[in-house]
Write a protein that holds these residues in place. Structure first.
Motif, PDB file in Angstrom:
ATOM      1  N   GLN A   1      35.391  39.514  57.139  1.00 45.90           N
ATOM      2  CA  GLN A   1      36.834  39.264  57.156  1.00 45.90           C
ATOM      3  C   GLN A   1      37.221  38.020  56.377  1.00 45.90           C
ATOM      4  OE1 GLN A   1      38.209  38.503  61.125  1.00 45.90           O
ATOM      5  NE2 GLN A   1      36.560  37.083  61.593  1.00 45.90           N
ATOM      6  N   HIS A   2      36.311  37.062  56.248  1.00 43.56           N
ATOM      7  CA  HIS A   2      36.647  35.826  55.542  1.00 43.56           C
ATOM      8  C   HIS A   2      36.718  36.052  54.034  1.00 43.56           C
ATOM      9  CE1 HIS A   2      36.293  33.538  59.239  1.00 43.56           C
ATOM     10  NE2 HIS A   2      35.127  34.134  59.457  1.00 43.56           N
ATOM     11  N   VAL A   3      35.642  36.592  53.460  1.00 45.39           N
ATOM     12  CA  VAL A   3      35.610  36.830  52.016  1.00 45.39           C
ATOM     13  C   VAL A   3      36.618  37.906  51.622  1.00 45.39           C
ATOM     14  CG1 VAL A   3      34.144  37.572  50.086  1.00 45.39           C
ATOM     15  CG2 VAL A   3      33.240  35.997  51.799  1.00 45.39           C
ATOM     16  N   GLN A   4      36.953  38.784  52.543  1.00 45.67           N
ATOM     17  CA  GLN A   4      37.962  39.809  52.275  1.00 45.67           C
ATOM     18  C   GLN A   4      39.278  39.198  51.798  1.00 45.67           C
ATOM     19  OE1 GLN A   4      37.579  43.139  52.275  1.00 45.67           O
ATOM     20  NE2 GLN A   4      39.715  43.491  51.744  1.00 45.67           N
ATOM     21  N   LYS A   5      39.526  37.958  52.202  1.00 42.61           N
ATOM     22  CA  LYS A   5      40.753  37.294  51.778  1.00 42.61           C
ATOM     23  C   LYS A   5      40.825  37.134  50.262  1.00 42.61           C
ATOM     24  CE  LYS A   5      40.974  34.657  56.080  1.00 42.61           C
ATOM     25  NZ  LYS A   5      40.821  33.322  56.684  1.00 42.61           N
ATOM     26  N   MET A   6      39.674  37.136  49.594  1.00 38.95           N
ATOM     27  CA  MET A   6      39.682  37.036  48.134  1.00 38.95           C
ATOM     28  C   MET A   6      40.293  38.282  47.499  1.00 38.95           C
ATOM     29  SD  MET A   6      38.615  34.125  47.091  1.00 38.95           S
ATOM     30  CE  MET A   6      38.255  34.419  45.389  1.00 38.95           C
ATOM     31  N   TYR A   7      40.273  39.397  48.227  1.00 39.54           N
ATOM     32  CA  TYR A   7      40.926  40.611  47.725  1.00 39.54           C
ATOM     33  C   TYR A   7      42.376  40.674  48.185  1.00 39.54           C
ATOM     34  CZ  TYR A   7      41.999  45.409  46.574  1.00 39.54           C
ATOM     35  OH  TYR A   7      42.595  46.531  46.055  1.00 39.54           O
ATOM     36  N   ASP A   8      42.598  40.335  49.429  1.00 40.89           N
ATOM     37  CA  ASP A   8      43.936  40.484  50.004  1.00 40.89           C
ATOM     38  C   ASP A   8      44.924  39.424  49.517  1.00 40.89           C
ATOM     39  OD1 ASP A   8      43.029  42.630  51.499  1.00 40.89           O
ATOM     40  OD2 ASP A   8      42.477  41.383  53.205  1.00 40.89           O
ATOM     41  N   GLY A   9      44.422  38.280  49.077  1.00 43.15           N
ATOM     42  CA  GLY A   9      45.274  37.132  48.758  1.00 43.15           C
ATOM     43  C   GLY A   9      45.055  36.082  49.822  1.00 43.15           C
ATOM     44  N   LEU A  10      44.741  34.872  49.421  1.00 43.19           N
ATOM     45  CA  LEU A  10      44.291  33.858  50.373  1.00 43.19           C
ATOM     46  C   LEU A  10      45.347  33.491  51.405  1.00 43.19           C
ATOM     47  CD1 LEU A  10      42.222  31.624  47.951  1.00 43.19           C
ATOM     48  CD2 LEU A  10      41.352  33.089  49.763  1.00 43.19           C
ATOM     49  N   THR A  11      46.466  32.977  50.961  1.00 41.31           N
ATOM     50  CA  THR A  11      47.544  32.583  51.861  1.00 41.31           C
ATOM     51  C   THR A  11      48.860  32.752  51.109  1.00 41.31           C
ATOM     52  OG1 THR A  11      47.633  30.272  51.133  1.00 41.31           O
ATOM     53  CG2 THR A  11      46.065  30.804  52.902  1.00 41.31           C
ATOM     54  N   PRO A  12      49.995  32.723  51.808  1.00 44.02           N
ATOM     55  CA  PRO A  12      51.276  32.760  51.081  1.00 44.02           C
ATOM     56  C   PRO A  12      51.411  31.616  50.076  1.00 44.02           C
ATOM     57  CG  PRO A  12      51.620  33.199  53.414  1.00 44.02           C
ATOM     58  CD  PRO A  12      50.175  32.792  53.259  1.00 44.02           C
ATOM     59  N   ASP A  13      50.814  30.462  50.389  1.00 45.20           N
ATOM     60  CA  ASP A  13      50.876  29.330  49.476  1.00 45.20           C
ATOM     61  C   ASP A  13      49.854  29.426  48.346  1.00 45.20           C
ATOM     62  OD1 ASP A  13      52.940  28.165  50.915  1.00 45.20           O
ATOM     63  OD2 ASP A  13      51.549  27.112  52.245  1.00 45.20           O
ATOM     64  N   ASP A  14      48.812  30.210  48.553  1.00 48.14           N
ATOM     65  CA  ASP A  14      47.775  30.387  47.530  1.00 48.14           C
ATOM     66  C   ASP A  14      47.500  31.882  47.406  1.00 48.14           C
ATOM     67  OD1 ASP A  14      45.726  30.263  45.733  1.00 48.14           O
ATOM     68  OD2 ASP A  14      44.341  29.176  47.032  1.00 48.14           O
ATOM     69  N   PRO A  15      48.284  32.602  46.626  1.00 41.70           N
ATOM     70  CA  PRO A  15      48.174  34.059  46.556  1.00 41.70           C
ATOM     71  C   PRO A  15      47.043  34.560  45.662  1.00 41.70           C
ATOM     72  CG  PRO A  15      49.926  33.304  45.123  1.00 41.70           C
ATOM     73  CD  PRO A  15      49.394  32.088  45.826  1.00 41.70           C
ATOM     74  N   PHE A  16      46.134  33.666  45.244  1.00 44.23           N
ATOM     75  CA  PHE A  16      45.021  34.068  44.378  1.00 44.23           C
ATOM     76  C   PHE A  16      44.281  35.256  44.990  1.00 44.23           C
ATOM     77  CE2 PHE A  16      40.660  34.114  42.977  1.00 44.23           C
ATOM     78  CZ  PHE A  16      40.734  33.823  41.627  1.00 44.23           C
ATOM     79  N   CYS A  17      43.996  36.270  44.192  1.00 50.33           N
ATOM     80  CA  CYS A  17      43.171  37.392  44.646  1.00 50.33           C
ATOM     81  C   CYS A  17      42.250  37.801  43.504  1.00 50.33           C
ATOM     82  CB  CYS A  17      44.015  38.558  45.133  1.00 50.33           C
ATOM     83  SG  CYS A  17      44.861  39.449  43.834  1.00 50.33           S
ATOM     84  N   MET A  18      41.116  38.377  43.863  1.00 51.78           N
ATOM     85  CA  MET A  18      40.130  38.668  42.835  1.00 51.78           C
ATOM     86  C   MET A  18      40.546  39.807  41.925  1.00 51.78           C
ATOM     87  SD  MET A  18      36.959  40.257  44.886  1.00 51.78           S
ATOM     88  CE  MET A  18      37.211  41.178  46.362  1.00 51.78           C
ATOM     89  N   LEU A  19      41.411  40.702  42.393  1.00 59.63           N
ATOM     90  CA  LEU A  19      41.832  41.822  41.563  1.00 59.63           C
ATOM     91  C   LEU A  19      42.399  41.325  40.238  1.00 59.63           C
ATOM     92  CD1 LEU A  19      42.255  44.893  41.365  1.00 59.63           C
ATOM     93  CD2 LEU A  19      44.498  44.555  42.383  1.00 59.63           C
ATOM     94  N   HIS A  20      43.257  40.317  40.302  1.00 59.39           N
ATOM     95  CA  HIS A  20      43.850  39.769  39.084  1.00 59.39           C
ATOM     96  C   HIS A  20      43.121  38.521  38.605  1.00 59.39           C
ATOM     97  CE1 HIS A  20      47.079  42.598  39.626  1.00 59.39           C
ATOM     98  NE2 HIS A  20      47.284  42.146  40.859  1.00 59.39           N
ATOM     99  N   GLY A  21      42.741  37.666  39.530  1.00 59.55           N
ATOM    100  CA  GLY A  21      42.163  36.384  39.159  1.00 59.55           C
ATOM    101  C   GLY A  21      40.742  36.462  38.644  1.00 59.55           C
ATOM    102  N   ILE A  22      39.993  37.495  39.050  1.00 59.38           N
ATOM    103  CA  ILE A  22      38.596  37.630  38.616  1.00 59.38           C
ATOM    104  C   ILE A  22      38.411  38.908  37.805  1.00 59.38           C
ATOM    105  CG2 ILE A  22      36.194  37.799  39.359  1.00 59.38           C
ATOM    106  CD1 ILE A  22      36.971  36.198  41.856  1.00 59.38           C
ATOM    107  N   TRP A  23      38.611  40.068  38.440  1.00 58.01           N
ATOM    108  CA  TRP A  23      38.376  41.337  37.746  1.00 58.01           C
ATOM    109  C   TRP A  23      39.346  41.554  36.591  1.00 58.01           C
ATOM    110  CZ3 TRP A  23      38.174  44.936  42.659  1.00 58.01           C
ATOM    111  CH2 TRP A  23      37.056  44.591  43.427  1.00 58.01           C
ATOM    112  N   GLY A  24      40.557  41.021  36.715  1.00 61.58           N
ATOM    113  CA  GLY A  24      41.595  41.308  35.735  1.00 61.58           C
ATOM    114  C   GLY A  24      41.630  40.370  34.546  1.00 61.58           C
ATOM    115  N   GLN A  25      40.637  39.503  34.399  1.00 58.87           N
ATOM    116  CA  GLN A  25      40.626  38.614  33.244  1.00 58.87           C
ATOM    117  C   GLN A  25      40.552  39.430  31.951  1.00 58.87           C
ATOM    118  OE1 GLN A  25      37.479  35.742  33.745  1.00 58.87           O
ATOM    119  NE2 GLN A  25      38.549  34.675  35.386  1.00 58.87           N
ATOM    120  N   GLU A  26      41.385  39.086  31.002  1.00 57.08           N
ATOM    121  CA  GLU A  26      41.522  39.884  29.782  1.00 57.08           C
ATOM    122  C   GLU A  26      40.214  40.046  29.015  1.00 57.08           C
ATOM    123  OE1 GLU A  26      44.647  38.558  27.281  1.00 57.08           O
ATOM    124  OE2 GLU A  26      46.188  38.710  28.833  1.00 57.08           O
ATOM    125  N   ASP A  27      39.375  39.033  29.017  1.00 56.12           N
ATOM    126  CA  ASP A  27      38.156  39.076  28.208  1.00 56.12           C
ATOM    127  C   ASP A  27      36.905  39.389  29.036  1.00 56.12           C
ATOM    128  OD1 ASP A  27      38.138  36.740  29.651  1.00 56.12           O
ATOM    129  OD2 ASP A  27      37.325  35.515  28.025  1.00 56.12           O
TER     130      ASP A  27
END
Length: 198
Positions: free
Chosen positions: A65-91
């Motif tokens: 459940q903890h690491v799952q937050k990297m997919y769901d979005g960390l917090t309302p103040d830190d919406p970083f998620c791996m879908l866009h922030g990691i997997w979605g990197q252009e290069d």
């Protein structure tokens, strides 16, 4: 209701690894330090090799459940998620191994194939890790030990009905080691994340 799970290993420069560290490392440590997770790991180490996976093993390797937050979005103040922030990197290109499984757990397939002794050689916790380029080079010998199979071992593993990757371009037996070698040769760090895709 079915599930879809994913396990990714991606290569990044040390600057990005450093930016990701305050977000991801505390989540991995929270997973590792949960008493139930440690109990499940200990229980798995006593199961004979090749046995059918137990419910406890699946719970251990299905993503916490903890690491799952990297997919769901960390917090309302830190919406970083791996879908866009990691997997979605252009290069990102070939700098990523991604195993996606429908109705099964992506990481469980590899860990069941490896067994606990080999799985224990992998850094991080149950497929989740964040390594600088120096840490990638330092851990490569252990990862090669865990993920290198002679022809007989490979044949035995591939005969197991529970090893799923038939619909993927790259086997879970090959992709992780490819990424480690690529990152070591390229002077890059690695990020591994296991999650459930909603």
């Amino acid at each position: 209701m079915g599930i879809t799970s994913a396990w990714s290993i991606s290569a990044h420069d040390d600057t990005f690894i450093g930016e990701l560290a305050p977000r991801l490392l505390p989540l991995i440590e929270a997973e590792r330090n949960e008493p139930l997770a440690r109990e499940r790991w200990k229980s798995w180490t006593t199961v004979p090799s090749g046995s059918e996976p137990s419910v406890e093993f699946l719970d251990l390797t299905c993503g916490g459940q903890h690491v799952q937050k990297m997919y769901d979005g960390l917090t309302p103040d830190d919406p970083f998620c791996m879908l866009h922030g990691i997997w979605g990197q252009e290069d990102i290109g070939d700098r990523i191994f991604l195993s996606v499984q429908s109705k099964d757990w992506a990481l469980s397939s590899l860990f069941h194939a490896l067994g606990p002794a080999r799985a224990a050689l992998l850094p991080g916790w149950c497929g989740n890790f964040l390594l600088t380029s120096a840490e990638v080079r330092a851990t490569l010998p252990r990862v090669e030990q865990a993920l290198t199979f002679d022809p007989g071992e490979r044949a035995t593993i591939e005969r197991r009905d529970w090893l799923y990757y038939q619909d993927e371009e790259e086997s879970v037996l090959d992709g992780p080691l490819r990424m480690w070698r690529f990152a070591a040769e390229s002077g890059m760090g690695l990020c591994g994340v296991s999650c459930v895709i909603h």
